[in-house]
Design a protein around this motif. Structure first.
Motif, short mmCIF file in Angstrom:
data_model
loop_
_atom_site.label_atom_id
_atom_site.label_comp_id
_atom_site.label_asym_id
_atom_site.label_seq_id
_atom_site.Cartn_x
_atom_site.Cartn_y
_atom_site.Cartn_z
N CYS B 142 0.91 -1.32 -0.08
CA CYS B 142 0.14 -0.03 -0.02
C CYS B 142 0.84 1.23 -0.15
CB CYS B 142 -0.85 -0.17 1.31
SG CYS B 142 -2.02 1.14 1.21
N THR B 143 0.50 2.23 -0.73
CA THR B 143 1.30 3.49 -0.77
C THR B 143 0.89 4.19 0.72
OG1 THR B 143 -0.68 4.71 -1.78
CG2 THR B 143 1.09 3.79 -3.25
N THR B 144 1.83 5.11 0.84
CA THR B 144 1.67 5.85 2.16
C THR B 144 0.22 6.51 2.27
OG1 THR B 144 3.92 6.22 2.34
CG2 THR B 144 2.66 7.40 3.84
N GLU B 145 -0.08 7.11 0.97
CA GLU B 145 -1.20 7.82 0.78
C GLU B 145 -2.65 7.25 1.01
OE1 GLU B 145 -1.58 9.23 -3.20
OE2 GLU B 145 -3.03 10.62 -2.79
N ASN B 146 -2.48 5.76 0.59
CA ASN B 146 -3.66 5.02 0.63
C ASN B 146 -3.86 4.47 2.10
OD1 ASN B 146 -4.67 5.87 -1.80
ND2 ASN B 146 -4.00 3.97 -3.04
N VAL B 147 -2.85 4.33 2.97
CA VAL B 147 -3.18 3.41 4.16
C VAL B 147 -4.26 4.11 4.84
CG1 VAL B 147 -2.05 3.30 6.39
CG2 VAL B 147 -0.62 2.99 4.27
N GLN B 148 -4.45 5.25 4.90
CA GLN B 148 -5.64 5.75 5.76
C GLN B 148 -6.96 5.47 5.11
OE1 GLN B 148 -5.19 7.77 8.89
NE2 GLN B 148 -7.34 7.09 9.11
N PRO B 149 -7.14 5.74 4.01
CA PRO B 149 -8.52 5.24 3.28
C PRO B 149 -8.80 3.92 3.37
CG PRO B 149 -6.94 6.17 1.45
CD PRO B 149 -6.48 6.49 2.91
N ALA B 150 -7.41 2.82 2.98
CA ALA B 150 -8.18 1.40 3.25
C ALA B 150 -8.31 1.07 4.61
CB ALA B 150 -6.68 0.76 2.70
N PHE B 151 -7.62 1.62 5.57
CA PHE B 151 -7.90 1.39 6.80
C PHE B 151 -9.42 2.06 7.32
CE2 PHE B 151 -8.46 2.82 11.31
CZ PHE B 151 -8.50 1.87 11.95
N ASP B 152 -9.62 3.08 7.08
CA ASP B 152 -11.13 3.77 7.24
C ASP B 152 -12.41 2.74 6.49
OD1 ASP B 152 -10.02 5.67 8.54
OD2 ASP B 152 -10.14 7.04 6.91
N GLU B 153 -12.19 2.25 5.62
CA GLU B 153 -13.14 1.44 5.02
C GLU B 153 -13.37 0.15 5.61
OE1 GLU B 153 -13.76 0.72 0.82
OE2 GLU B 153 -13.53 2.78 0.45
N MET B 154 -12.06 -0.39 5.85
CA MET B 154 -12.13 -1.84 6.73
C MET B 154 -12.49 -1.86 8.25
SD MET B 154 -9.24 -4.04 4.93
CE MET B 154 -7.80 -3.06 4.77
N ASN B 155 -12.22 -0.41 8.74
CA ASN B 155 -12.65 -0.17 10.22
C ASN B 155 -14.19 -0.05 10.24
OD1 ASN B 155 -12.18 2.47 12.43
ND2 ASN B 155 -12.10 0.40 12.86
N GLU B 156 -14.51 0.59 9.02
CA GLU B 156 -16.07 0.79 8.91
C GLU B 156 -16.84 -0.55 8.81
OE1 GLU B 156 -17.84 3.37 9.55
OE2 GLU B 156 -16.35 4.73 9.80
N MET B 157 -16.16 -1.69 8.22
CA MET B 157 -16.55 -3.00 7.92
C MET B 157 -16.52 -3.64 9.52
SD MET B 157 -14.62 -3.57 4.37
CE MET B 157 -14.43 -5.25 4.52
N GLY B 158 -16.05 -3.14 10.39
CA GLY B 158 -15.99 -3.72 11.49
C GLY B 158 -14.57 -4.35 11.94
N PHE B 159 -13.55 -4.10 11.45
CA PHE B 159 -12.16 -4.84 11.43
C PHE B 159 -11.41 -3.55 12.03
CE2 PHE B 159 -14.64 -7.53 9.14
CZ PHE B 159 -13.77 -8.95 9.51
N ASP B 160 -10.32 -3.90 12.62
CA ASP B 160 -9.59 -3.16 13.53
C ASP B 160 -8.22 -3.44 13.09
OD1 ASP B 160 -8.75 -1.05 15.16
OD2 ASP B 160 -9.50 -2.09 17.02
N LEU B 161 -7.14 -2.74 13.28
CA LEU B 161 -5.54 -2.83 13.34
C LEU B 161 -5.26 -3.75 14.37
CD1 LEU B 161 -3.67 0.50 11.99
CD2 LEU B 161 -4.23 -1.69 10.73
N GLY B 162 -4.34 -4.61 13.94
CA GLY B 162 -3.75 -5.76 15.08
C GLY B 162 -2.34 -4.77 15.52
N GLY B 163 -1.58 -5.29 16.21
CA GLY B 163 -0.29 -4.86 16.95
C GLY B 163 0.62 -4.93 16.21
N ALA B 164 1.76 -4.14 16.70
CA ALA B 164 3.11 -4.08 15.90
C ALA B 164 4.10 -3.29 16.97
CB ALA B 164 3.28 -3.53 14.43
#
Lengths: 356, 418
Positions: B142-164
């Motif tokens: 994923c490009t730096t620019e697209n990280v946020q919108p990709a996460f936002d869509e998946m977050n709205e679908m009920g999914f959350d980021l994991g740990g690092a």
């Protein structure tokens, strides 16, 4: 300017909305299972309901075409539900036994092997490698693809004495985990230090602290603050490389592969064990790593022929002893097999138990 | 300038053979002209082929994330630069991974999987790994620019980021009660209770190093929890194992006495089994260690008891830095049924994470900390009483100061009496 969207901190999703209805209905109510054929599990609930699980191998790193193809198969045969195992196998649950054979045929026709159950060699659990890791000594997906091509028969058949769980790791941190057989990078030379970059890139005290054998110390090199390595103490583990990339450990020639055997995660019969070194100095040879595959197949062949039913790799070796293991596999026994890490003396034979 | 398909003679050799080929998948995405990811995947193949030729990796980390979180994205920038310090493979110069936590037990509907594909075709590379070694879905590329919108869509679908990073990491739990008769616990509930209680420590990394929860529903430990988790929760039971003697007879009849003696009776690690003359099974439950072997072999005849709960082991980890460590028993048995039981579990985990946060050195895992300070100090720190189930055998070396013996012995008798 509008405020940025803040995340919904929802955590691990509830699995029930994504779970096959028969699994949901019988949650906690399963009675027994059997395996009608390799790659198929048959579970029976206390209610009498039955489910057949068909397990297929995947390439783990999947393009969306492959994923959509696997989903089309799930819609056609498995009510629109799937799950994955810890080893990246996909599982289809079907409640009608008559669908099992057509599902297997469809998966095979689309290039997905059905297997990985019971006493088979399941998919190799692996890491990222050159595809995505910042510190890899080798590739992961490619090495695993090459090995699974070689072990295809053992994935699709249950012919081993007990299950065989394999792992690969692209550095010595061993993210791949413990395995009956583990194929891991083993560096053989100390890091090559780019002294021009160390001061700017590395937090030197953290790097010094990271070394397991205290071989790194701060030093001025060419008038610049840098780090130096006592090469007599250095164990070439590469632990300094992640916090300090100018300490390059990966070497196209001298980063080799080592093979370890006898790791076991289960508590069944014996307690869990860690894997032990059996072979090293194996060339890191893309794209198909034939030398590593040959050693793996040699070890698997000896195990398959000589172990008794239900013996995992480590239990087989415990019974026959290490001298016999090296004899049966023809692998050389070297001074490097003798443990000198802290606490390593417990790995020496302090008895008169010797097989003649 | 349009990105060309690079020649990949090394990778092409991984398209043959019977096992599914990730290279074929990558090339299919790269050849998907007109799709947003096609050029990125062409250049990714270029960089990967370079690695195959030179046997070196070319990614470096960096700082990329989403608003509100301090972790969960694995940044990757190419290090393959030309003489002008420009990326040799510019379309794949940014190739970040989003770690997304799957539903506990890794169950999916085809509908949600297709939605993942849609998001990743739009914002990412079209390449998804099910799953990483951490237990995350790895949306790779994923490009730096697209990280946020990709996460936002998946977050709205009920999914959350994991740990690092130095944080509570994504957990794992087995299929368990959803489809396994060996299940002794509600794995998905334990998994979700533990991880979701510590989301702040996951999404805002501030621990000494990583902390992992893994949950296996029985001692077969399919999640490798004892070897890999800082806190391993393993289902078990403390009453008698259940024996269906009619099914035992059927098994003996089908497989023969020799098979049963060689593969069940004599494989019991504590000689707790005996085959009776009438082909029924005698079990010495006091000496059964719940290893699961006989239950694994005789799935119809044998099963765990009814008084189920969990054992908790602490401190498992991989090699860095002092070598691989197994978890150690810290709680031999704990019921996990009522809300109070689960609150006690959360409290225990919280005490451990607090103690770890305050006492571990930088980049030190829980197991290494225990090795450095001793199990007794750790137990005192988290408020857990000692128990002989925690050891393989008592101390073998007399060099220890023991002038508190009488008090300690008294504590033991008082606890036994209480």
């Amino acid at each position: 300017m509008s405020a940025p969207r803040m995340p919904i901190e929802s955590g691990v999703p509830d699995p029930f909305p994504y779970m096959h209805p028969t699994l949901k209905k019988n949650f906690g109510q399963w009675k027994y299972h059997d395996r009608p054929r390799p790659g198929v599990l048959h579970h029976v609930a206390k209610t009498g309901e039955e489910v057949w699980t068909v397990r297929a191998g995947t390439q783990r790193q999947m393009d969306t075409y492959t994923i959509r193809k696997l989903m089309d198969i799930a819609d056609q045969f498995a009510d629109g539900y799937v799950r994955f195992t810890i080893r990246s196998n996909i599982e289809y649950m079907v409640t009608d036994e008559k669908k099992v054979q057509p599902l297997i045929e469809k998966l095979n026709a689309e290039g997905f092997p059905v297997g990985g159950t019971g006493n088979s060699v399941s998919m190799i659990s692996h890491t990222q490698g050159w595809l995505h890791c910042d510190i890899p000594g080798t590739d992961a997906s490619g090495a695993v693809k090459a090995l699974m091509d070689e072990l295809y028969h053992e994935f699709t058949h249950e012919e081993m004495p007990n299950r065989v769980r394999m792992t690969t790791s692209c550095c010595q941190i061993n993210c791949g985990g413990q395995g009956d057989i583990a194929i891991n990078i083993q560096h053989t030379k100390p890091p090559k230090i780019n002294h021009d970059l160390v001061a700017n890139v590395c937090e030197r005290p953290s790097v010094v602290a990271r070394c397991p054998v205290a071989a790194i110390r701060p030093a001025m090199v060419n008038g610049k603050p840098s780090l130096e390595v006592d090469e007599k103490k250095c164990i070439c583990c590469g632990a300094c490389f992640p916090p300090c990339p100018p300490m390059q450990i990966n070497d196209p020639e001298h980063s080799k592969l080592a093979i370890w055997v006898g790791g076991k995660n289960s508590n069944a019969r014996s307690k869990p064990t860690f894997h032990k070194l059996v072979a090293a100095g194996i060339p890191n040879n893309p794209p198909r790593w034939p030398e590593a595959a040959a050693v793996v197949k040699n070890i698997l062949g000896a195990y398959k022929k000589d172990a008794k039913e239900w013996e995992r790799m480590n239990e087989w070796i415990d019974r026959i002893g290490w001298p016999r293991f090296f004899e049966l596999t023809g692998l050389p026994f070297t001074k490097y097999h003798i443990d000198n890490w802290r606490g390593g003396r417990v790995n020496l034979n302090a008895s008169a138990h010797i097989r003649f | 300038m349009a990105t060309k398909m690079h020649k990949t003679p090394m990778l092409d050799q991984l398209e043959s053979g019977p096992w599914p080929s990730f290279v074929t998948g990558l090339k299919r995405l790269a050849n998907d002209e007109g799709k947003p990811y096609a050029d990125m995947m062409k250049d990714l193949l270029g960089q990967l082929e370079t690695s195959y030729n030179t046997r070196k990796g070319y990614w470096k980390g960096g700082t990329v994330g989403v608003v509100g979180y301090g972790g969960g994205v694995i940044p990757r920038f190419t290090e393959l630069l030309d003489e002008n310090k420009k990326p040799l493979f510019p379309k794949a110069a940014e190739f970040h991974t989003l770690r997304i936590m799957p539903p506990a037990g890794m169950h999916y509907t085809t509908d949600i999987m297709r939605k993942f594909c849609d998001v990743w075709d739009k914002y990412g590379s079209g390449l998804i790994a099910f799953h990483g070694q951490s237990g995350d879905i790895m949306f790779q590329g994923c490009t730096t620019e697209n990280v946020q919108p990709a996460f936002d869509e998946m977050n709205e679908m009920g999914f959350d980021l994991g740990g690092a990073g130095p944080a509570v990491r994504t957990g794992m739990s087995c299929v368990g009660a959803a489809r396994c008769e060996h299940s002794c616990a509600n794995e998905q509930k334990i998994h979700r209770t533990l991880v979701n209680r510590f989301l702040d420590d996951m999404h805002r990394p501030a621990l000494p190093y990583k902390f992992k929860f893994k949950v296996s529903g029985c001692p077969n430990d399919c999640m490798n929890a004892i070897q890999r988790a800082d806190m391993a929760t393993i289902g078990t039971w403390r009453d008698d194992m259940k024996v269906d003697q009619a099914e035992v007879k059927n098994f003996v009849n089908a497989k023969g006495r020799k098979y049963v003696i060689d593969n069940v009776i004599t494989r019991c690690p504590t000689q707790a089994l005996s085959l009776n003359d009438d082909d029924t099974l005698a079990v010495d439950n006091k000496n059964c260690v719940r290893c699961m072997h006989c239950i694994n072999v005789m799935t119809k005849a044998l099963s765990p008891g009814d008084d189920k709960g969990v054992s908790i082991l602490v401190g498992g980890k991989r090699t860095l830095k002092i070598g691989d460590l197994m978890g150690t028993v810290v709680v031999p048995f704990m019921k996990l049924e009522t809300d109070e039981d689960f609150e006690a579990l959360e409290e225990l985990a919280g005490n451990m994470i607090d103690f770890f946060a305050e006492n571990a050195l930088e980049h030190e895992r829980t197991g290494e900390m225990i090795e450095r300070i001793g199990l007794v100090n750790f137990l005192e720190g988290i408020g857990v009483e000692i128990d002989p189930n925690m050891i393989t055998n008592p101390r073998m070396n007399p060099y220890v100061r023991m002038d508190g013996w009488d008090d300690e012995a008294q504590k033991w008798f008082e606890r036994k009496a209480g």
